[in-house]
Motif scaffolding. Structure first.
Motif, short mmCIF file in Angstrom:
data_model
loop_
_atom_site.label_atom_id
_atom_site.label_comp_id
_atom_site.label_asym_id
_atom_site.label_seq_id
_atom_site.Cartn_x
_atom_site.Cartn_y
_atom_site.Cartn_z
N HIS A 88 18.02 54.91 29.59
CA HIS A 88 18.86 55.28 30.72
C HIS A 88 19.17 56.77 30.70
CE1 HIS A 88 21.59 54.60 34.01
NE2 HIS A 88 22.64 55.00 33.32
N LEU A 89 19.49 57.30 29.51
CA LEU A 89 19.76 58.73 29.38
C LEU A 89 18.56 59.55 29.84
CD1 LEU A 89 21.53 61.09 28.33
CD2 LEU A 89 20.48 60.72 26.08
N ALA A 93 18.24 62.16 33.01
CA ALA A 93 17.79 63.54 32.83
C ALA A 93 16.60 63.86 33.73
CB ALA A 93 17.43 63.78 31.36
N ARG A 94 15.68 62.92 33.85
CA ARG A 94 14.52 63.16 34.72
C ARG A 94 14.95 63.29 36.18
NH1 ARG A 94 11.60 59.87 30.92
NH2 ARG A 94 12.25 57.94 31.94
N GLN A 95 15.93 62.47 36.59
CA GLN A 95 16.40 62.57 37.97
C GLN A 95 17.07 63.92 38.22
OE1 GLN A 95 15.73 60.59 40.41
NE2 GLN A 95 14.69 59.06 39.14
N CYS A 96 17.75 64.46 37.19
CA CYS A 96 18.37 65.78 37.34
C CYS A 96 17.33 66.86 37.59
CB CYS A 96 19.15 66.14 36.07
SG CYS A 96 20.80 65.46 36.01
N GLY A 194 19.45 54.06 37.43
CA GLY A 194 19.01 55.24 36.71
C GLY A 194 17.56 55.60 37.02
N ARG A 195 16.75 54.56 37.24
CA ARG A 195 15.34 54.79 37.56
C ARG A 195 15.15 55.22 39.02
NH1 ARG A 195 14.67 49.61 35.01
NH2 ARG A 195 13.73 49.75 32.94
N ASN A 196 15.90 54.59 39.91
CA ASN A 196 15.69 54.79 41.35
C ASN A 196 17.01 55.04 42.07
OD1 ASN A 196 12.75 54.07 41.39
ND2 ASN A 196 13.53 52.08 40.72
#
Length: 297
Positions: A88-89, A93-96, A194-196
């Protein structure tokens, strides 16, 4: 809930994880008798992760963009994150690091006919295909019978999260371990967010559940995350009674985001006998399994 605030999600997730760890658990001296924070202080997390206090404060305020895998691994270790929490972390971070954008509706998912054939070929065990939103997209005949209380909702696709939180009395009658099921359902939804975070249907579902269920609001606020994995579910079926089923949830590599879940019982157990009884009952029903399946979206 009209949208997901990524920075708020990051802040609440990280602060909730450090709040559960005491200095003693982290191997740190607990200076002072009156600590004003629950769990670790920010500077203590920074020390454990090997980063500056200013950098950790920026991360906890939502600034994960640009954080290296090494920094994220060190932070996960400092906060004692489990596999789901670490994933999840990294998702956050990837979404940021991605350009912000409007909500979007995910492409319509149609369960391929060959996958439906696979479901139908599993004749001795309930099996179904769901997505990360808990939408039930396809079922075999025995799953139709097993989950008849869930599929009783005429809304399509049927959704197990709605059943758990918006039909709580029926869900408590069906799931022996209702409290655990409720927690796991919310935690898996948060993992999917967190993924989408821009999935319009996912945002709408979380908003609906938040508006209509106090229990969901409480479980959502806990910031817990879970993976779709193996386990055991105990159910009380209205036709055959108690079923203690082993669960295997398998990701479908050719269909990202979809899971095939199969429910079984060891031979010779009361649950195996009751499952056979349920299969006999299902075979006597006039409606074919394909008509009990949720329609493709």
């Amino acid at each position: 809930m009209a949208t997901m605030d990524l920075r708020t999600d990051i802040r609440e997730f990280l602060s909730s994880r450090r709040a559960r760890i005491t200095p003693e658990q982290a191997g740190l001296p607990a200076y002072g008798g009156n600590r004003r924070v629950k769990g670790l202080r920010r500077e203590e997390v920074a020390l454990l992760a090997g980063v500056s206090v200013d950098y950790y404060v920026r991360m906890e305020r939502g600034g994960l963009a640009g954080a290296s895998d090494g920094v994220l691994d060190a932070l996960a270790s400092a906060l004692r994150l489990d596999e789901a929490e670490r994933g999840h972390l990294f998702h956050l971070a990837r979404q940021c690091g991605m350009p912000s954008g409007p909500r979007r509706r995910e492409p319509v998912v149609t369960v391929r006919s060959t996958l439906r054939q696979v479901l139908d070929a599993i004749s001795d065990a309930p099996a179904w295909i769901c997505n990360g939103r808990h939408d039930v997209l396809a079922v075999n005949q025995l799953a139709s019978a097993l989950f008849s209380p869930v599929l009783a909702d005429t809304r399509r696709p049927a959704n197990t999260a709605r059943f758990v939180y918006l039909a709580p009395e029926a869900a408590k009658d069906f799931f022996v371990d209702y409290d655990q099921i409720a927690g796991d359902t919310a935690a898996k939804l948060r993992m999917e967010v967190g993924r989408n975070p821009h999935d319009e249907d996912l945002i709408a579902l979380v908003g609906e559940l938040s508006t209509r269920s106090e229990l969901f609001r409480q479980r959502w606020a806990a910031q817990d995350v879970r993976l779709h994995r193996s386990g055991r579910k105990r159910m009380h079926h209205p036709i055959v009674g108690r079923l203690d089923l082993d669960v295997e949830s398998l990701e479908l590599p050719a269909e990202p985001g979809l899971h095939l879940t199969i429910y079984t019982a060891p031979a010779g157990t009361p649950t195996a006998d009751n499952l056979a009884l349920l299969a006999s009952w299902a075979a006597t029903q006039q409606t074919p399994a394909t008509e009990l399946q949720p329609h493709d979206r």
